[in-house]
Design a protein around this motif. Structure first.
Motif, PDB file in Angstrom:
ATOM      1  N   GLY A   1       7.081 -14.210  11.588  1.00 31.09           N
ATOM      2  CA  GLY A   1       6.068 -13.928  10.372  1.00 31.09           C
ATOM      3  C   GLY A   1       6.673 -12.989   9.459  1.00 31.09           C
ATOM      4  N   LYS A   2       6.069 -12.767   8.333  1.00 34.65           N
ATOM      5  CA  LYS A   2       6.319 -12.104   7.161  1.00 34.65           C
ATOM      6  C   LYS A   2       5.279 -10.787   7.093  1.00 34.65           C
ATOM      7  N   THR A   3       5.956  -9.639   6.923  1.00 33.61           N
ATOM      8  CA  THR A   3       5.110  -8.728   6.616  1.00 33.61           C
ATOM      9  C   THR A   3       4.876  -8.245   5.162  1.00 33.61           C
TER      10      THR A   3
ATOM     11  N   ASN B   1       8.035  -9.767  -7.940  1.00 36.87           N
ATOM     12  CA  ASN B   1       7.482 -10.877  -7.098  1.00 36.87           C
ATOM     13  C   ASN B   1       7.655 -10.677  -5.790  1.00 36.87           C
ATOM     14  N   GLY B   2       6.747 -10.953  -4.778  1.00 37.31           N
ATOM     15  CA  GLY B   2       6.656 -10.885  -3.701  1.00 37.31           C
ATOM     16  C   GLY B   2       6.488  -9.585  -2.751  1.00 37.31           C
ATOM     17  N   ALA B   3       6.039  -8.646  -3.643  1.00 37.82           N
ATOM     18  CA  ALA B   3       6.018  -7.179  -3.140  1.00 37.82           C
ATOM     19  C   ALA B   3       4.618  -6.850  -2.382  1.00 37.82           C
ATOM     20  N   GLY B   4       3.695  -8.131  -2.555  1.00 33.42           N
ATOM     21  CA  GLY B   4       2.597  -8.000  -1.669  1.00 33.42           C
ATOM     22  C   GLY B   4       1.310  -7.553  -2.774  1.00 33.42           C
ATOM     23  N   LYS B   5       1.289  -7.553  -3.940  1.00 36.20           N
ATOM     24  CA  LYS B   5       0.218  -7.417  -4.771  1.00 36.20           C
ATOM     25  C   LYS B   5      -1.194  -8.345  -4.511  1.00 36.20           C
ATOM     26  N   THR B   6      -0.782  -9.643  -4.458  1.00 35.97           N
ATOM     27  CA  THR B   6      -1.951 -10.778  -4.467  1.00 35.97           C
ATOM     28  C   THR B   6      -2.370 -10.419  -2.985  1.00 35.97           C
ATOM     29  N   THR B   7      -1.349 -10.293  -2.015  1.00 29.93           N
ATOM     30  CA  THR B   7      -2.024 -10.221  -0.590  1.00 29.93           C
ATOM     31  C   THR B   7      -3.112  -9.049  -0.812  1.00 29.93           C
ATOM     32  N   PHE B   8      -2.561  -8.035  -1.379  1.00 29.07           N
ATOM     33  CA  PHE B   8      -3.584  -6.838  -1.427  1.00 29.07           C
ATOM     34  C   PHE B   8      -4.898  -7.083  -1.834  1.00 29.07           C
TER      35      PHE B   8
HETATM   36  P1  ADP Z   1       3.076 -10.685  -5.061  1.00 24.24           P
HETATM   37  O1  ADP Z   1       1.628 -10.748  -5.375  1.00 24.24           O
HETATM   38  O2  ADP Z   1       3.430  -9.043  -5.234  1.00 24.24           O
HETATM   39  O3  ADP Z   1       4.200 -11.473  -5.769  1.00 24.24           O
HETATM   40  P2  ADP Z   1       2.483 -11.522  -2.662  1.00 24.24           P
HETATM   41  O4  ADP Z   1       1.418 -10.994  -1.973  1.00 24.24           O
HETATM   42  O5  ADP Z   1       1.944 -13.046  -3.048  1.00 24.24           O
HETATM   43  O6  ADP Z   1       3.277 -10.975  -3.421  1.00 24.24           O
HETATM   44  O7  ADP Z   1       3.462 -11.962  -1.486  1.00 24.24           O
HETATM   45  C1  ADP Z   1       3.941 -10.739  -0.568  1.00 24.24           C
HETATM   46  C2  ADP Z   1       5.045 -11.461   0.660  1.00 24.24           C
HETATM   47  O8  ADP Z   1       3.907 -12.264   1.509  1.00 24.24           O
HETATM   48  C3  ADP Z   1       5.793 -12.582   0.116  1.00 24.24           C
HETATM   49  O9  ADP Z   1       7.050 -12.569   0.779  1.00 24.24           O
HETATM   50  C4  ADP Z   1       5.119 -13.922   0.315  1.00 24.24           C
HETATM   51  O10 ADP Z   1       6.269 -14.894   0.286  1.00 24.24           O
HETATM   52  C5  ADP Z   1       4.543 -13.571   1.433  1.00 24.24           C
HETATM   53  N1  ADP Z   1       3.405 -14.670   1.472  1.00 24.24           N
HETATM   54  C6  ADP Z   1       2.442 -14.674   0.581  1.00 24.24           C
HETATM   55  N2  ADP Z   1       1.102 -15.246   0.965  1.00 24.24           N
HETATM   56  C7  ADP Z   1       1.817 -15.621   2.128  1.00 24.24           C
HETATM   57  C8  ADP Z   1       1.225 -16.987   3.153  1.00 24.24           C
HETATM   58  N3  ADP Z   1       0.121 -17.392   3.023  1.00 24.24           N
HETATM   59  N4  ADP Z   1       2.028 -17.213   4.364  1.00 24.24           N
HETATM   60  C9  ADP Z   1       3.310 -16.699   4.607  1.00 24.24           C
HETATM   61  N5  ADP Z   1       3.823 -15.763   3.625  1.00 24.24           N
HETATM   62  C10 ADP Z   1       3.071 -15.492   2.486  1.00 24.24           C
END
Ligand code: ADP
Length: 315
Positions: free
Chosen positions: A21-23, A44-51
């Motif tokens: 998996g991906k943290t 990009n990919g830092a985790g902003k959208t995830t947060f």
């Molecule tokens: P940001 O918004 O800063 O660009 P994200 O929160 O979108 O970053 O993504 C953070 C990391 O988590 C990235 O490596 C992305 O590829 C991964 N990621 C985001 N969504 C998913 C998902 N649904 N499944 C697997 N990995 C994900």
């Protein structure tokens, strides 16, 4: 009740299983105070959208806690009317007109007066009578802006909100965020458009690889940041002496075709020593560029220690 609008403690989000998996968030601690306009930056990919998705209960944390307006995001029925959310790729059922869609969304949030929707639409130059499926991406994004702001929510969560908007509308949008902040609403905004962040946010948090690298005051950052300087002299100067001045980086003196010289350098602190040294000679030009926020943050992205302790410059 606390003073914070958003509070994350040791927040971890892993996608997929433990082995492959991906943290995305690796123990994020972050507090956004009530009434502040907070910028959320990172590559990009830092985790902003995830947060942001965790705040909205669109996904759930692997571990750690998060509170939004003093509530658990799982309480989203109660929170819905208190939050305005906009993502860069706002999507909505295309069969309705913009007015119908916005009225419907307003009703879900306890009702929004038609006059308020009309006023925001006018500000953004959005035609409410058009069917959403016939709107361009930019116009659809305007519908998104209206739905996020129309119920004057306590908390606005904006994830790359102006992607697709033209520069004129970006400016309108900036004004709306400024007004929200002045009116006491809390704003959490992720953006790649630094001018937007600069004009709206008092504090910014920089996130990198799922961790908060720094939280800083925008004004202080700009004051302490490096700036490019260029001083032109009427005649020859002692290059060795000027290039070795403390507080300068990449300093270089070159001769100009008219017999003068020019010193170019990066000034890393107070300009005092440089100004006094330059004053020994006749100066004919002076340039000191305000650094772009982008440049400042680029150093953060690059120089912050990585989780494994090594430097990230080679990444
Ligand atoms: P940001 O918004 O800063 O660009 P994200 O929160 O979108 O970053 O993504 C953070 C990391 O988590 C990235 O490596 C992305 O590829 C991964 N990621 C985001 N969504 C998913 C998902 N649904 N499944 C697997 N990995 C994900």
């Amino acid at each position: 009740m606390t003073d914070s609008a958003v509070q994350a403690v040791a927040l971890v989000k892993r996608y997929g299983n433990a082995r492959t998996g991906k943290t995305a968030l690796a123990g994020l601690d972050l507090t956004v105070e009530r009434g502040e306009v907070f910028g959320f930056l990172g590559p990009n990919g830092a985790g902003k959208t995830t947060f942001i998705r965790l705040l909205l209960d669109l996904i759930r944390p692997t571990s750690g806690t998060v509170r939004v307006l003093d509530a658990d995001p799982r309480d989203n029925a109660a929170l819905r009317g208190r939050i305005g959310y906009l993502a860069g790729d706002f999507r909505i059922d295309g069969r309705q007109t913009a007015r119908e869609a916005l009225t419907y969304l307003g009703d879900l949030r306890g009702g929004v007066p038609a006059g308020r929707i009309a006023e925001l639409a006018e500000r953004l130059d959005l035609d409410l009578t058009r069917r959403i499926s016939t709107l361009s991406k930019g116009n659809r994004q305007k519908v998104g802006v209206v739905q996020a702001f129309m119920h004057t929510p306590e908390l606005l969560i904006l994830d790359e909100p102006t992607s697709g908007l033209d520069p004129f509308l970006q400016q309108r949008f900036v004004e709306m965020v400024q007004e929200a902040g002045a009116g006491g609403q809390t704003v959490l905004m992720s953006s790649h458009v630094m001018s937007e962040v600069q004009q709206t946010c008092r504090r910014v948090g920089v996130i990198r690889e799922g961790e908060l690298v720094t939280v800083a005051d925008v004004d202080k950052l700009r004051q302490s940041a490096h700036r490019k300087v260029e001083i032109t002299f009427a005649g020859p100067v002692d290059a060795e002496y000027l290039e070795a001045l403390p507080g300068l980086q990449n300093a270089a003196v070159t001769a100009t075709p008219d017999g003068g010289s020019v010193l170019r350098a990066i000034l890393t602190g107070s300009p005092d020593t440089l100004v006094k040294a330059a004053a020994r000679y006749e100066t004919t030009g002076l340039l000191a560029e305000e650094p772009e926020l982008e440049e400042i943050f680029f150093t953060f992205y690059q120089d912050a220690p990585r989780r494994n302790g090594s430097k990230g410059a080679a990444a």
